[in-house]
Scaffold this motif. Structure first.
Motif, PDB file in Angstrom:
ATOM      1  N   PRO A  13      33.209 -43.866  18.672  1.00 27.54           N
ATOM      2  CA  PRO A  13      33.589 -43.280  19.988  1.00 27.54           C
ATOM      3  C   PRO A  13      33.230 -43.504  21.105  1.00 27.54           C
ATOM      4  N   TYR A  14      34.377 -44.061  21.925  1.00 24.33           N
ATOM      5  CA  TYR A  14      33.779 -44.889  23.323  1.00 24.33           C
ATOM      6  C   TYR A  14      32.847 -43.941  24.440  1.00 24.33           C
ATOM      7  N   ASN A  15      32.428 -43.239  23.865  1.00 26.37           N
ATOM      8  CA  ASN A  15      31.626 -42.295  24.679  1.00 26.37           C
ATOM      9  C   ASN A  15      29.758 -42.258  24.261  1.00 26.37           C
ATOM     10  N   GLY A  16      30.358 -42.683  22.848  1.00 31.14           N
ATOM     11  CA  GLY A  16      28.792 -42.864  21.789  1.00 31.14           C
ATOM     12  C   GLY A  16      28.750 -41.888  20.626  1.00 31.14           C
ATOM     13  N   GLY A  17      27.493 -42.126  19.989  1.00 29.85           N
ATOM     14  CA  GLY A  17      27.646 -40.729  18.707  1.00 29.85           C
ATOM     15  C   GLY A  17      28.262 -41.069  17.753  1.00 29.85           C
ATOM     16  N   VAL A  18      28.094 -40.115  16.680  1.00 31.18           N
ATOM     17  CA  VAL A  18      28.517 -40.228  15.449  1.00 31.18           C
ATOM     18  C   VAL A  18      29.958 -39.913  15.051  1.00 31.18           C
ATOM     19  N   GLY A  19      30.940 -40.913  14.784  1.00 30.41           N
ATOM     20  CA  GLY A  19      32.569 -40.924  15.030  1.00 30.41           C
ATOM     21  C   GLY A  19      32.450 -39.467  13.414  1.00 30.41           C
ATOM     22  N   SER A  20      33.356 -38.203  14.112  1.00 37.10           N
ATOM     23  CA  SER A  20      34.502 -37.156  12.999  1.00 37.10           C
ATOM     24  C   SER A  20      34.644 -38.237  11.765  1.00 37.10           C
ATOM     25  N   SER A  44      33.383 -41.477  11.069  1.00 38.50           N
ATOM     26  CA  SER A  44      32.515 -42.586  10.381  1.00 38.50           C
ATOM     27  C   SER A  44      32.478 -42.818   8.986  1.00 38.50           C
ATOM     28  N   LEU A  45      32.536 -43.017   8.100  1.00 33.62           N
ATOM     29  CA  LEU A  45      32.335 -43.469   6.542  1.00 33.62           C
ATOM     30  C   LEU A  45      30.439 -43.161   6.841  1.00 33.62           C
ATOM     31  N   ASN A  46      30.280 -43.707   7.324  1.00 33.81           N
ATOM     32  CA  ASN A  46      28.269 -44.017   7.227  1.00 33.81           C
ATOM     33  C   ASN A  46      27.521 -43.172   7.493  1.00 33.81           C
ATOM     34  N   GLY A  47      28.271 -42.734   8.768  1.00 38.36           N
ATOM     35  CA  GLY A  47      27.314 -41.347   9.859  1.00 38.36           C
ATOM     36  C   GLY A  47      26.649 -42.640  10.657  1.00 38.36           C
ATOM     37  N   GLN A  48      27.029 -43.388  10.918  1.00 37.52           N
ATOM     38  CA  GLN A  48      26.343 -43.951  11.639  1.00 37.52           C
ATOM     39  C   GLN A  48      26.840 -43.844  13.420  1.00 37.52           C
ATOM     40  N   TRP A  49      25.854 -43.545  13.725  1.00 37.25           N
ATOM     41  CA  TRP A  49      24.999 -43.755  15.038  1.00 37.25           C
ATOM     42  C   TRP A  49      25.902 -44.414  16.727  1.00 37.25           C
ATOM     43  N   ASN A  50      26.303 -44.960  17.565  1.00 38.72           N
ATOM     44  CA  ASN A  50      26.909 -45.900  18.327  1.00 38.72           C
ATOM     45  C   ASN A  50      26.275 -45.503  19.669  1.00 38.72           C
ATOM     46  N   PRO A  51      26.149 -46.228  20.310  1.00 40.84           N
ATOM     47  CA  PRO A  51      25.830 -46.555  21.875  1.00 40.84           C
ATOM     48  C   PRO A  51      27.247 -46.383  22.558  1.00 40.84           C
ATOM     49  N   SER A  52      27.263 -45.972  23.442  1.00 43.96           N
ATOM     50  CA  SER A  52      28.675 -45.683  24.398  1.00 43.96           C
ATOM     51  C   SER A  52      28.374 -47.112  24.843  1.00 43.96           C
ATOM     52  N   VAL A  53      30.366 -47.009  25.194  1.00 46.64           N
ATOM     53  CA  VAL A  53      30.729 -49.314  25.517  1.00 46.64           C
ATOM     54  C   VAL A  53      29.969 -48.616  26.629  1.00 46.64           C
ATOM     55  N   ASP A  54      30.074 -47.912  27.989  1.00 48.00           N
ATOM     56  CA  ASP A  54      29.380 -47.961  29.064  1.00 48.00           C
ATOM     57  C   ASP A  54      27.880 -48.507  28.750  1.00 48.00           C
ATOM     58  N   ALA A 102      41.029 -44.378  23.298  1.00 45.18           N
ATOM     59  CA  ALA A 102      39.663 -43.084  23.411  1.00 45.18           C
ATOM     60  C   ALA A 102      40.753 -42.092  22.702  1.00 45.18           C
ATOM     61  N   GLN A 103      41.196 -42.835  21.068  1.00 46.15           N
ATOM     62  CA  GLN A 103      41.429 -41.299  20.053  1.00 46.15           C
ATOM     63  C   GLN A 103      40.477 -41.926  18.587  1.00 46.15           C
ATOM     64  N   ASP A 104      39.411 -43.172  19.434  1.00 49.47           N
ATOM     65  CA  ASP A 104      39.002 -43.558  18.263  1.00 49.47           C
ATOM     66  C   ASP A 104      37.584 -43.058  17.456  1.00 49.47           C
ATOM     67  N   HIS A 105      37.879 -42.545  16.410  1.00 52.17           N
ATOM     68  CA  HIS A 105      37.111 -41.116  15.866  1.00 52.17           C
ATOM     69  C   HIS A 105      36.105 -41.644  14.768  1.00 52.17           C
ATOM     70  N   ASN A 106      36.271 -43.128  15.217  1.00 49.20           N
ATOM     71  CA  ASN A 106      34.939 -44.507  14.242  1.00 49.20           C
ATOM     72  C   ASN A 106      34.149 -44.348  15.106  1.00 49.20           C
TER      73      ASN A 106
END
Length: 313
Positions: free
Chosen positions: A209-216, A218-228, A203-207
């Motif tokens: 994020p388990y809820n998805g989005g761009v991590g605070s 993140s080195l490359n600004g990658q958008w991520n789908p959520s784990v769910d 839950a503390q992953d800011h690269n």
């Protein structure tokens, strides 16, 4: 020089390059065998770790493919994860492939997981799925490794490639165990076989994020789908009866399980309260900069207890 001493010298020379022929004709190696293969016009590298029990038995053993995170390497991931120690205790082999190095001074290695990651991997469309397929074929033909018990795990960008392998290589991989990464495939996932999955995330992953989005962070600004959303794809494919998985809260983490699925397929999701973008129970990747690993779960123990229950048809 007597015959016995000559034979011992010959054996020592063979071991120094990691090659001795077993009576069955399979290759026997020293604990770590560094090798290459050529795929799609590129020379690819990997490290293979065989447990001590490999030389003590004649039957085939399982193989775990361990995929490093973006910017890492097979050697780095072996050290960080401690998977070779787990393999020695449990009697399975681990292969640590290397992603392709990107242009630039640092030459950071990444995997083509679809939308992610890196210029060499994703932009130039490196065929990492084909590389893994060829690697599995080479290893199972060269060593006493069971082609029906091949599994994949990975961290971050390596976890993303695990999901792509689940979509495109279900005939070669029996189960996957991604950590700290979500699915990034560019086309609809339609595997010919249902894929059991164990996913671990903090839950503390800011690269990533388990809820998805761009991590605070993140080195490359990658958008991520959520784990769910990633797991929901496979839950629907497996026609799991529960719309919400069973929740098992524990001290410092929560477990979600989809267990009412076709063909005995299960999906497990461990969400930890501690840690961050790291390998649970492993070593901190970068002193000062890296996140501390979760101490409430051990990824090696969880993933092996899960994947070893599955074999290919």
């Amino acid at each position: 020089m007597n015959t016995v001493w000559v034979s011992m010298l010959a054996l020592g020379a063979a071991l120094s390059v990691g090659l001795v022929q077993s009576p069955a004709g399979h290759r026997v190696v020293t604990p770590i065998d560094q090798d290459t293969l050529r795929h799609d016009g590129q020379v690819r590298t990997y490290r293979l770790h065989l447990p001590p029990s490999y030389a003590q038995h004649t039957g085939p053993i399982p193989l775990l493919i361990a995929l490093h995170g973006g910017g890492g390497s097979g050697q780095q991931f072996e050290t960080q994860s401690g998977l070779s120690d787990k393999a020695d205790r449990e009697g399975f082999a681990v292969v640590y492939p290397d992603g392709q190095a990107n242009p630039g001074v640092l030459g950071l290695r990444t995997w083509n997981a679809g939308w992610c990651c890196g210029q060499r991997a994703a932009t130039q469309r490196t065929d990492d799925v084909g590389f893994v397929r060829q690697l599995i074929d080479k290893l199972t033909q060269t060593y006493r490794l069971d082609p029906k018990r091949v599994y994949a795990t990975g961290h971050s960008n390596g976890a993303m490639l695990c999901y792509r392998l689940a979509c495109e290589l279900p005939d070669k991989i029996a189960a996957i165990a991604p950590n700290a990464g979500t699915m990034q495939v560019k086309s609809a996932c339609r595997p010919a076989r249902l894929m059991p999955i164990l996913h671990i995330h903090s839950a503390q992953d800011h690269n990533v994020p388990y809820n998805g989005g761009v991590g605070s962070r993140s080195l490359n600004g990658q958008w991520n789908p959520s784990v769910d959303s990633s797991l929901t794809v496979f839950a629907k494919l497996a026609r799991c009866l529960t719309t919400k998985p069973t929740v098992h809260p524990a001290n410092g983490y929560t477990v979600y399980k989809w267990t009412t699925c076709e063909q005995g397929t299960e999906l497990h999701f461990y969400l930890t309260d501690d840690g961050g973008h790291s390998w649970p129970g492993g070593q901190k990747r970068v002193r000062r900069l890296g996140d501390p690993p979760s101490m409430v779960v051990n990824a090696n123990d969880l993933l092996w207890a899960f994947v070893k229950n599955y074999t290919l048809p």
